[in-house]
Scaffold this motif. Structure first.
Motif, PDB file in Angstrom:
ATOM      1  N   ALA A  20       0.836  -1.204   0.000  1.00  0.00           N
ATOM      2  CA  ALA A  20       0.000   0.000   0.000  1.00  0.00           C
ATOM      3  C   ALA A  20       0.872   1.255   0.000  1.00  0.00           C
ATOM      4  O   ALA A  20       0.593   2.227  -0.718  1.00  0.00           O
ATOM      5  CB  ALA A  20      -0.934  -0.011   1.208  1.00  0.00           C
ATOM      6  N   ALA A  21       1.951   1.249   0.780  1.00  0.00           N
ATOM      7  CA  ALA A  21       2.863   2.394   0.827  1.00  0.00           C
ATOM      8  C   ALA A  21       3.558   2.595  -0.517  1.00  0.00           C
ATOM      9  O   ALA A  21       3.692   3.729  -0.985  1.00  0.00           O
ATOM     10  CB  ALA A  21       3.893   2.211   1.939  1.00  0.00           C
ATOM     11  N   SER A  23       2.455   1.755  -3.492  1.00  0.00           N
ATOM     12  CA  SER A  23       1.454   2.293  -4.433  1.00  0.00           C
ATOM     13  C   SER A  23       1.225   3.777  -4.184  1.00  0.00           C
ATOM     14  O   SER A  23       1.192   4.579  -5.126  1.00  0.00           O
ATOM     15  CB  SER A  23       0.137   1.540  -4.301  1.00  0.00           C
ATOM     16  OG  SER A  23       0.286   0.217  -4.729  1.00  0.00           O
ATOM     17  N   TRP A  24       1.069   4.144  -2.917  1.00  0.00           N
ATOM     18  CA  TRP A  24       0.797   5.544  -2.589  1.00  0.00           C
ATOM     19  C   TRP A  24       1.977   6.436  -2.986  1.00  0.00           C
ATOM     20  O   TRP A  24       1.796   7.500  -3.571  1.00  0.00           O
ATOM     21  CB  TRP A  24       0.472   5.680  -1.109  1.00  0.00           C
ATOM     22  CG  TRP A  24      -0.065   7.031  -0.780  1.00  0.00           C
ATOM     23  CD1 TRP A  24      -1.349   7.469  -0.908  1.00  0.00           C
ATOM     24  CD2 TRP A  24       0.695   8.142  -0.291  1.00  0.00           C
ATOM     25  NE1 TRP A  24      -1.433   8.779  -0.525  1.00  0.00           N
ATOM     26  CE2 TRP A  24      -0.197   9.218  -0.134  1.00  0.00           C
ATOM     27  CE3 TRP A  24       2.034   8.320   0.032  1.00  0.00           C
ATOM     28  CZ2 TRP A  24       0.208  10.456   0.320  1.00  0.00           C
ATOM     29  CZ3 TRP A  24       2.438   9.563   0.490  1.00  0.00           C
ATOM     30  CH2 TRP A  24       1.533  10.620   0.637  1.00  0.00           C
ATOM     31  N   ASP A  27       2.149   6.838  -6.674  1.00  0.00           N
ATOM     32  CA  ASP A  27       1.095   7.729  -7.155  1.00  0.00           C
ATOM     33  C   ASP A  27       1.474   9.198  -6.991  1.00  0.00           C
ATOM     34  O   ASP A  27       1.014  10.049  -7.752  1.00  0.00           O
ATOM     35  CB  ASP A  27      -0.227   7.457  -6.439  1.00  0.00           C
ATOM     36  CG  ASP A  27      -0.899   6.184  -6.922  1.00  0.00           C
ATOM     37  OD1 ASP A  27      -0.523   5.680  -8.007  1.00  0.00           O
ATOM     38  OD2 ASP A  27      -1.797   5.681  -6.219  1.00  0.00           O
ATOM     39  N   GLN A  28       2.307   9.525  -6.012  1.00  0.00           N
ATOM     40  CA  GLN A  28       2.739  10.907  -5.819  1.00  0.00           C
ATOM     41  C   GLN A  28       3.609  11.396  -6.979  1.00  0.00           C
ATOM     42  O   GLN A  28       3.756  12.600  -7.172  1.00  0.00           O
ATOM     43  CB  GLN A  28       3.495  11.047  -4.497  1.00  0.00           C
ATOM     44  CG  GLN A  28       2.693  10.666  -3.271  1.00  0.00           C
ATOM     45  CD  GLN A  28       1.330  11.317  -3.218  1.00  0.00           C
ATOM     46  OE1 GLN A  28       1.216  12.542  -3.207  1.00  0.00           O
ATOM     47  NE2 GLN A  28       0.297  10.512  -3.204  1.00  0.00           N
TER      48      GLN A  28
END
Length: 147
Positions: A20-21, A23-24, A27-28
């Motif tokens: 999850a980290a 991916s996040w 995405d930035q």
């Protein structure tokens, strides 16, 4: 170079939390690309793959023998540079064995990894980034992406 965003994360060694980290953080990259629309965009796939290799290495190697271990991630974004540092509590790797000054060194590392079935994560990261650095202990890597 003006840093537009700094993110500091402390993550457990749970693969779901790590994914999850990753991916996040990847995405930035979209926002950094929007900040400099006239420049060549950062390759989000390369950023994500490098983060995946570095963070999973930290979990698999650096957190293996440490109960409830955490990894620390520091991400810095600007219009022209991305920097990611991943640090784990483990003993680190033998940095003298990982000289990668030229393409031949990286190729040697990948061949060694193919023979051993492991050990080529840093060579992959090196091929995706504009800079790969580690501390003397070998428990923190820093990756640079530059426009």
């Amino acid at each position: 170079m003006e840093i537009t965003q700094t993110i500091v994360m402390t993550l457990g060694s749970d693969h779901g939390e790590i994914n999850a980290a990753i991916s996040w953080l990847a995405d930035q990259v979209t926002f950094s690309n929007l900040a400099a629309p006239d420049s060549e965009p950062f390759n989000k796939f390369h950023v994500r793959l490098a983060l995946d290799e570095a963070m999973l290495n930290a979990v698999e190697h650096g957190c293996r023998a440490v109960p409830l271990a955490k990894i620390r991630v520091v991400a810095r974004y600007s219009a022209h540079m991305l920097e990611f540092s991943i640090e784990d509590p483990g003993p680190g790797f033998v940095t003298e064995d990982l000289r990668m000054e030229d393409g031949r060194s990286v190729e040697h590392l990948m061949v060694r990894g193919a023979k051993n079935g492991k050990g080529w994560g840093l060579a992959i990261i090196r091929s995706l980034t504009h800079g790969l650095y580690w501390n003397a202990r070998g428990n923190r890597v820093t990756m640079l992406f530059i426009r």
